[in-house]
Write a protein that holds these residues in place. Structure first.
Motif, short mmCIF file in Angstrom:
data_model
loop_
_atom_site.label_atom_id
_atom_site.label_comp_id
_atom_site.label_asym_id
_atom_site.label_seq_id
_atom_site.Cartn_x
_atom_site.Cartn_y
_atom_site.Cartn_z
N GLY A 128 -5.56 -17.11 -23.27
CA GLY A 128 -6.33 -18.11 -22.48
C GLY A 128 -7.76 -17.83 -21.91
O GLY A 128 -8.68 -18.33 -21.53
N ASP A 129 -7.77 -16.45 -21.69
CA ASP A 129 -8.77 -15.81 -21.11
C ASP A 129 -10.06 -15.91 -21.99
O ASP A 129 -9.85 -15.50 -23.29
N ILE A 130 -11.19 -15.86 -21.51
CA ILE A 130 -12.58 -15.67 -22.51
C ILE A 130 -13.06 -14.30 -22.17
O ILE A 130 -13.41 -13.95 -20.89
N VAL A 131 -13.10 -13.45 -23.23
CA VAL A 131 -13.38 -12.04 -22.93
C VAL A 131 -14.82 -11.74 -23.75
O VAL A 131 -14.74 -12.32 -24.88
N ASP A 132 -15.51 -10.86 -23.57
CA ASP A 132 -16.63 -10.31 -24.05
C ASP A 132 -16.02 -8.96 -24.80
O ASP A 132 -15.80 -8.03 -24.19
N VAL A 133 -16.07 -9.01 -26.32
CA VAL A 133 -16.06 -7.90 -26.84
C VAL A 133 -16.88 -7.46 -27.98
O VAL A 133 -17.66 -8.25 -28.24
N LYS A 134 -16.94 -6.32 -28.42
CA LYS A 134 -17.85 -5.74 -29.40
C LYS A 134 -17.47 -6.56 -30.56
O LYS A 134 -16.52 -6.86 -30.87
N ASP A 135 -18.56 -6.92 -31.32
CA ASP A 135 -18.38 -7.74 -32.57
C ASP A 135 -17.35 -7.27 -33.69
O ASP A 135 -16.85 -7.86 -34.13
N GLY A 136 -17.52 -5.87 -33.96
CA GLY A 136 -16.57 -5.22 -34.82
C GLY A 136 -15.18 -5.39 -34.45
O GLY A 136 -14.42 -5.62 -35.45
N PHE A 137 -14.76 -5.18 -33.13
CA PHE A 137 -13.49 -5.28 -32.66
C PHE A 137 -13.01 -6.60 -32.91
O PHE A 137 -11.95 -6.84 -33.35
N ALA A 138 -13.80 -7.81 -32.67
CA ALA A 138 -13.53 -9.29 -32.76
C ALA A 138 -13.22 -9.44 -34.32
O ALA A 138 -12.23 -10.01 -34.69
N ARG A 139 -14.32 -9.11 -35.06
CA ARG A 139 -14.27 -9.53 -36.62
C ARG A 139 -13.29 -8.58 -37.24
O ARG A 139 -12.50 -9.26 -38.26
N ASN A 140 -13.03 -7.56 -36.86
CA ASN A 140 -12.16 -6.61 -37.85
C ASN A 140 -10.51 -6.64 -37.25
O ASN A 140 -9.85 -6.25 -38.16
N TYR A 141 -10.36 -6.78 -36.09
CA TYR A 141 -9.13 -6.87 -35.52
C TYR A 141 -8.82 -8.11 -34.80
O TYR A 141 -7.61 -8.57 -35.44
N PRO A 178 -8.85 -11.64 -37.29
CA PRO A 178 -7.99 -11.46 -38.39
C PRO A 178 -6.61 -11.42 -38.11
O PRO A 178 -5.56 -12.14 -38.71
N LYS A 179 -6.18 -10.60 -37.07
CA LYS A 179 -4.75 -10.81 -36.63
C LYS A 179 -4.20 -11.78 -35.99
O LYS A 179 -3.09 -11.94 -35.45
N GLY A 180 -5.04 -12.58 -35.55
CA GLY A 180 -4.80 -13.82 -34.85
C GLY A 180 -4.50 -13.72 -33.36
O GLY A 180 -3.98 -14.55 -32.57
N PHE A 181 -5.07 -12.51 -32.95
CA PHE A 181 -4.88 -12.51 -31.35
C PHE A 181 -6.01 -13.16 -30.39
O PHE A 181 -5.85 -13.23 -29.40
N ALA A 182 -7.09 -13.55 -31.11
CA ALA A 182 -7.89 -14.41 -30.50
C ALA A 182 -8.71 -15.52 -31.57
O ALA A 182 -8.50 -15.38 -32.83
N VAL A 183 -9.45 -16.36 -30.88
CA VAL A 183 -10.39 -17.35 -31.91
C VAL A 183 -11.73 -17.13 -30.97
O VAL A 183 -11.92 -16.93 -30.00
N PHE A 184 -12.73 -17.86 -31.82
CA PHE A 184 -14.17 -17.96 -31.32
C PHE A 184 -14.27 -18.50 -30.00
O PHE A 184 -13.49 -19.61 -30.05
N SER A 185 -15.17 -18.31 -29.31
CA SER A 185 -15.26 -19.00 -27.95
C SER A 185 -16.36 -20.12 -28.30
O SER A 185 -17.52 -19.62 -28.14
#
Length: 164
Positions: free
Chosen positions: A16-29, A32-39
């Protein structure tokens, strides 16, 4: 890129936390793996409605971690290893070996949650190993590496007599 975590993620945040991550980490990991959704506004509204359920789940996990900690604090693992004549181990003990031994005792602990302070254990002795169970809750178990008793392997020499 800002994302909302769908489950607890070590060194990143809780569900439930909103976190700021690098674009590649979000898009590639993460995505796709379902660990996060777009904010975005829609997902933020959904997670704000689920906040009570998330907090209840986190409290349940915390209670389970405390119970597991009480049980794990009593655990002492013993490894009997082979070594050469100078005392050097043929095989080191790593987090996978410890996780396997804990599984035999009925504790299902992920390998990545086992913190090896000394790296792989490569010598005989007693070591303290920390297991991270939940945020702020960890257990310390004792791992003892003992020398395997060598069997007395005296070679019997055969004397061969020639018949004359």
């Amino acid at each position: 890129m800002k994302v909302i975590l769908r489950e607890d993620f070590i060194n990143l945040g809780k569900e439930g936390d909103i976190v700021d991550v690098k674009d590649g980490f979000a898009r590639n990991y993460l995505l796709p793996k379902g660990f996060a959704v777009f904010s975005n506004k829609h997902n933020i509204d959904i997670f704000s409605q689920k906040k009570r359920a998330i907090l209840k789940r986190q409290e349940t996990r915390r209670k389970m971690a405390v119970e597991l900690k009480e049980k794990l604090d009593k655990v002492n693992l013993e490894f009997i290893m082979q070594s050469n004549d100078s005392g050097k181990l043929f095989h080191s003990i790593n987090s996978s070996n410890i996780a396997d031994e804990l599984l035999k005792l009925g504790f299902e602990i992920e390998r990545r949650k086992i913190d090896m302070h000394h790296g792989a254990l490569k010598a005989f002795g007693t070591y303290n190993v920390t297991i991270k169970l939940y945020e702020g809750i960890s257990s310390v178990i004792t791992v003892e590496i003992k020398r395997e008793e060598k069997k007395n392997s005296l070679k019997k020499s055969k004397s061969v007599e020639k018949e004359v």
